[in-house]
Design a protein around this motif. Sequence first.
Motif, mmCIF file in Angstrom:
data_model
loop_
_atom_site.group_PDB
_atom_site.id
_atom_site.type_symbol
_atom_site.label_atom_id
_atom_site.label_comp_id
_atom_site.label_asym_id
_atom_site.label_seq_id
_atom_site.Cartn_x
_atom_site.Cartn_y
_atom_site.Cartn_z
ATOM 1 N N ARG A 14 4.726 -11.287 1.318
ATOM 2 C CA ARG A 14 3.299 -11.357 0.990
ATOM 3 C C ARG A 14 2.496 -10.388 1.848
ATOM 4 O O ARG A 14 1.568 -9.730 1.365
ATOM 5 N N SER B 135 2.961 -6.891 0.669
ATOM 6 C CA SER B 135 2.237 -6.611 -0.568
ATOM 7 C C SER B 135 0.809 -6.143 -0.278
ATOM 8 O O SER B 135 0.240 -5.343 -1.037
ATOM 9 N N GLN C 197 1.077 -2.536 0.443
ATOM 10 C CA GLN C 197 1.257 -1.785 -0.796
ATOM 11 C C GLN C 197 -0.063 -1.618 -1.539
ATOM 12 O O GLN C 197 -0.361 -0.536 -2.060
ATOM 13 N N ARG C 198 -0.864 -2.678 -1.581
ATOM 14 C CA ARG C 198 -2.148 -2.597 -2.286
ATOM 15 C C ARG C 198 -3.106 -1.635 -1.613
ATOM 16 O O ARG C 198 -4.071 -1.169 -2.224
ATOM 17 N N THR D 162 11.418 -2.102 -1.251
ATOM 18 C CA THR D 162 11.493 -3.390 -1.930
ATOM 19 C C THR D 162 12.208 -4.417 -1.067
ATOM 20 O O THR D 162 13.263 -4.139 -0.483
#
Length: 341
Positions: free
Chosen positions: A207, A210, A213-214, A221
């Motif tokens: 989480r 992520s 990444q955003r 991955t």
Amino acid sequence: MSTPMVDVLGSGAVLLGENVVCDGYAHGREFRVQTHIHDDHMDEFDRSKGCQDVLLSPETLALLIEEQNADLPYRENLFPIARGEGVELNDGTEVTLLPSNHMLGSCQVALRLVDGTRVGYSGDFGWPLEEVIQVDELVVDSTYGSPRSIREYTQAQAEETFVELVKRRLRYGSVHVKAYRGTVERVLHLLGDDIGVPIVGSDRLIREASVYQRNGFAVGTLLLLGSNDAEYAMNQRSYVRLYSKGDGFKNELEGGGTSVTCSAFMATGDDPLMTYSDRSYSVAMSNHADFTETLEYVRATGARVVVTDNTRNHGQDLAMAINEGLNGVVASPSTNQSRIE
């Protein structure tokens, strides 16, 4: 010399002017600036969010929401501030946040007081920086404030050493990597999707990654620990497992595998790699400036009055070095008082 308008309490809370506190709580202060989300900078955050306006970067807010969730998305006293945007507070002062190159969302803090005096806090920072706050008085992090804390290698060399070590040890089985928040995402970026084996992590780490990444960071991955794909990979004994906040980690692993800790703590100055055994290593990947870089940072801020954070390592050593090495700068360790006098 007049009394500095900056200091650090014994709790680690950084005082700027008369109405702002950073990374901690101080009674009577209306505003808290949260420079980043490492646990040692989150003291009494729940108390602050109940009675102070909290200023922070949009990325730090996103990481806090991902971790704590609860009521944070709905609170009206958390104010994300864009990079370089001066925000005037209701007491007439103005806050500006600039990135500190420590982890996603981490920032330096500059506060313009009503009389025009500029005070600031480095936060935890890496070097070099694209932009440096320009202040008259400064609180500076002293994590590597000792003259003995000089690295003779670059972080690029440390990263290369880490990747080579992981690839080499994968020939003999799994590799288990422990790193602090921010550094663990850096590890994930370095390994990417081309390391040749699956990378496994906890739900919390996935989480958090992520959010990176955003915000435009390229990270490899991750397979969710406990999922069928992760269980299959781990049964094959050819995988990388990442550990960070809240994940258990053993320096010596049972049943094979290699442990690698990514931290500059206890590292030597001339080699980023420390070998404890043929299955246990440490690589000095650090998101902190070293001693020489810290002096460069202080010089770049233009500050003439400097308070070194003496609640951490080497505050007195750093103050002495600044007084001896930077002309026209007067430095002293923080008072570490228990409360505002």
